[in-house]
Design a protein around this motif. Structure first.
Motif, short mmCIF file in Angstrom:
data_model
loop_
_atom_site.label_atom_id
_atom_site.label_comp_id
_atom_site.label_asym_id
_atom_site.label_seq_id
_atom_site.Cartn_x
_atom_site.Cartn_y
_atom_site.Cartn_z
N PHE A 193 75.46 -25.36 -74.04
CA PHE A 193 76.29 -25.95 -74.97
C PHE A 193 76.61 -24.66 -75.94
O PHE A 193 78.02 -24.83 -76.36
N ILE A 194 75.96 -23.68 -76.08
CA ILE A 194 76.25 -22.68 -77.15
C ILE A 194 77.27 -21.65 -76.42
O ILE A 194 77.36 -20.67 -77.20
N GLN A 195 77.44 -21.82 -75.19
CA GLN A 195 78.40 -20.83 -74.42
C GLN A 195 79.91 -20.78 -74.86
O GLN A 195 80.49 -19.63 -74.55
N ASN A 196 80.33 -21.63 -75.51
CA ASN A 196 81.50 -21.91 -75.78
C ASN A 196 81.83 -22.03 -77.38
O ASN A 196 82.49 -23.17 -77.73
N PRO A 197 81.61 -21.06 -78.06
CA PRO A 197 81.66 -21.11 -79.59
C PRO A 197 83.11 -20.85 -79.95
O PRO A 197 83.97 -20.12 -79.32
N PHE A 198 83.73 -21.41 -81.15
CA PHE A 198 84.87 -21.24 -81.52
C PHE A 198 84.96 -21.46 -83.23
O PHE A 198 83.96 -22.11 -83.58
N LYS A 199 85.72 -20.50 -83.77
CA LYS A 199 85.52 -20.57 -85.19
C LYS A 199 86.82 -21.30 -85.93
O LYS A 199 87.97 -21.21 -85.28
N PHE A 200 86.89 -21.89 -87.08
CA PHE A 200 87.94 -22.44 -87.91
C PHE A 200 87.74 -22.58 -89.24
O PHE A 200 86.48 -22.43 -89.71
N VAL A 258 83.78 -21.61 -89.84
CA VAL A 258 82.85 -22.47 -89.52
C VAL A 258 82.74 -22.55 -88.07
O VAL A 258 83.90 -22.30 -87.30
N THR A 259 81.55 -22.24 -87.46
CA THR A 259 81.42 -22.23 -85.85
C THR A 259 81.41 -23.71 -85.49
O THR A 259 80.32 -24.37 -85.93
N ALA A 260 81.86 -24.08 -84.32
CA ALA A 260 81.31 -25.09 -83.68
C ALA A 260 81.46 -24.88 -81.93
O ALA A 260 81.80 -23.75 -81.93
N GLU A 296 78.12 -16.31 -99.89
CA GLU A 296 78.34 -15.14 -99.01
C GLU A 296 77.45 -14.80 -97.91
O GLU A 296 77.66 -14.17 -97.10
N LYS A 297 76.02 -15.41 -98.26
CA LYS A 297 74.97 -15.21 -97.22
C LYS A 297 74.89 -16.44 -96.24
O LYS A 297 74.03 -16.27 -95.33
N ASN A 298 75.84 -17.37 -96.37
CA ASN A 298 75.74 -18.53 -95.53
C ASN A 298 76.59 -18.54 -94.34
O ASN A 298 77.75 -17.92 -94.44
N ASP A 299 76.27 -18.92 -93.03
CA ASP A 299 77.09 -19.04 -91.88
C ASP A 299 76.67 -20.52 -91.56
O ASP A 299 75.62 -20.95 -91.86
N ILE A 300 77.78 -21.33 -91.22
CA ILE A 300 77.71 -22.76 -91.14
C ILE A 300 78.06 -23.03 -89.56
O ILE A 300 79.12 -22.41 -88.99
N VAL A 301 77.34 -23.85 -88.88
CA VAL A 301 77.30 -24.28 -87.56
C VAL A 301 77.70 -25.83 -87.82
O VAL A 301 76.79 -26.46 -88.30
N MET A 302 78.73 -26.59 -86.97
CA MET A 302 78.97 -27.84 -87.17
C MET A 302 78.83 -28.24 -85.64
O MET A 302 79.12 -27.81 -84.85
N ALA A 303 77.64 -29.33 -85.76
CA ALA A 303 77.50 -30.15 -84.52
C ALA A 303 77.05 -31.34 -84.55
O ALA A 303 76.12 -31.96 -84.54
N THR A 304 78.10 -32.05 -85.23
CA THR A 304 77.84 -33.40 -86.16
C THR A 304 78.05 -34.43 -84.84
O THR A 304 77.52 -35.60 -85.35
N GLY A 305 78.55 -34.53 -83.81
CA GLY A 305 78.98 -35.75 -83.04
C GLY A 305 79.76 -36.74 -83.91
O GLY A 305 80.45 -36.31 -84.92
N TYR A 306 79.74 -37.85 -83.30
CA TYR A 306 80.39 -39.00 -83.90
C TYR A 306 79.68 -40.23 -83.85
O TYR A 306 79.11 -40.64 -82.73
N VAL A 307 79.59 -41.10 -84.84
CA VAL A 307 78.99 -42.32 -84.94
C VAL A 307 79.99 -43.59 -85.36
O VAL A 307 80.59 -43.40 -86.40
N SER A 308 80.25 -44.29 -84.60
CA SER A 308 81.26 -45.33 -84.91
C SER A 308 80.45 -46.58 -86.03
O SER A 308 79.30 -46.53 -85.91
N GLY A 309 81.52 -47.14 -86.52
CA GLY A 309 80.93 -48.26 -87.16
C GLY A 309 80.22 -47.91 -88.68
O GLY A 309 79.63 -48.84 -89.32
N LYS A 352 90.84 -15.14 -80.29
CA LYS A 352 90.78 -14.14 -79.03
C LYS A 352 90.28 -14.95 -77.88
O LYS A 352 90.76 -14.67 -76.72
N ARG A 353 89.41 -15.99 -77.88
CA ARG A 353 89.02 -16.70 -77.07
C ARG A 353 89.56 -18.15 -76.66
O ARG A 353 89.86 -18.67 -75.87
N PHE A 354 89.76 -18.87 -78.08
CA PHE A 354 90.09 -20.34 -77.97
C PHE A 354 91.23 -20.36 -79.29
O PHE A 354 91.13 -19.79 -80.25
N THR A 355 92.03 -21.37 -78.90
CA THR A 355 93.05 -21.45 -79.86
C THR A 355 93.05 -23.07 -80.07
O THR A 355 93.22 -23.85 -78.86
#
Length: 221
Positions: free
Chosen positions: A184-191, A156-158, A121-134, A210-213
């Motif tokens: 980079f951090i100006q356009n956060p969205f949650k899922f 979760v916020t990305a 309940e005290k955790n907020d999560i930010v995902m900024a994982t990118g992608y690595v092929s292979g 409210k901002r993004f869907t």
């Protein structure tokens, strides 16, 4: 390598890693006390770059400042790939060259599970994982999403980029791919994350309309 901000007491930095005297140079978690409020910020990124107990790196320092501005007590850095690397190409190579990948992968997931489950309940999560092929990156990220879905974490916020929500289907954009961190951090969205164990289906749903869907993303086995 760069210095930590002056307000960080490096004596209180916690790190879980292996490979100090071997070629298997992995870091599973990096915990940094900031001294703000009661909540903690958990950042799930691509892979460790160079940050240790003594020295930071630009990505870690950016998120430290982000966490400080948001009044978090501490920040914990986790990664999809625990192997130290400085860019996408070296992350792919270093992971492929790593001995006993199964051991490191299991340990990495275990550490992630323990951290996100502790006082969730005290955790907020930010995902900024990118992608690595292979390297079966999406499969690894899918297992992390499944762990998050077990907890009481509401969302979760990305960060949105290039008019897209995810860089690769459900892989969140990584800060280093977007240039200036403040931009980079100006356009956060949650899922939110839902996992149907009976069907082994994972679903990401927009929770910040409210901002993004975005259309629900169903990730099948």
């Amino acid at each position: 390598m760069v210095a930590y901000p002056d307000y960080i007491d490096i004596r209180k930095i916690g790190i879980n890693r292996t490979g100090l005297t071997t070629g298997e140079n992995c870091r599973y978690s990096l915990t940094i006390n900031i001294g703000g409020g009661e909540k903690r910020l958990i950042c799930i990124l691509m892979n460790p770059s160079s940050a240790t107990e003594s020295y930071s790196d630009h990505t870690v320092n950016n998120f430290i400042e982000y966490a400080r501005n948001k009044k978090y007590q501490e920040i914990i850095i986790l990664n999809v790939l625990p192997i130290y690397s400085t860019n996408v190409a070296s992350a792919e190579k270093n992971w492929k060259d790593l001995h006993d990948k199964e051991y490191h992968e299991k340990k990495n997931l275990k550490v992630i599970e323990e951290i996100i489950s502790y006082e969730s309940e005290k955790n907020d999560i930010v995902m900024a994982t990118g992608y690595v092929s292979g390297v079966k990156y999406k499969e690894k990220l899918r297992e992390i999403y499944k762990l998050i879905s077990k907890n009481e974490i509401c969302s979760v916020t990305a960060f949105k980029g290039n008019e897209k929500f995810f860089t690769e289907k459900y892989c969140a954009f990584h800060t280093s791919r977007k240039g200036d961190f403040n931009t980079f951090i100006q356009n956060p969205f949650k899922f939110t994350i839902e996992y149907d164990k009976s069907k082994n289906n994972l679903t990401l749903k927009s929770s910040d309309q409210k901002r993004f869907t975005f259309a629900n993303i169903n990730i099948r086995a």
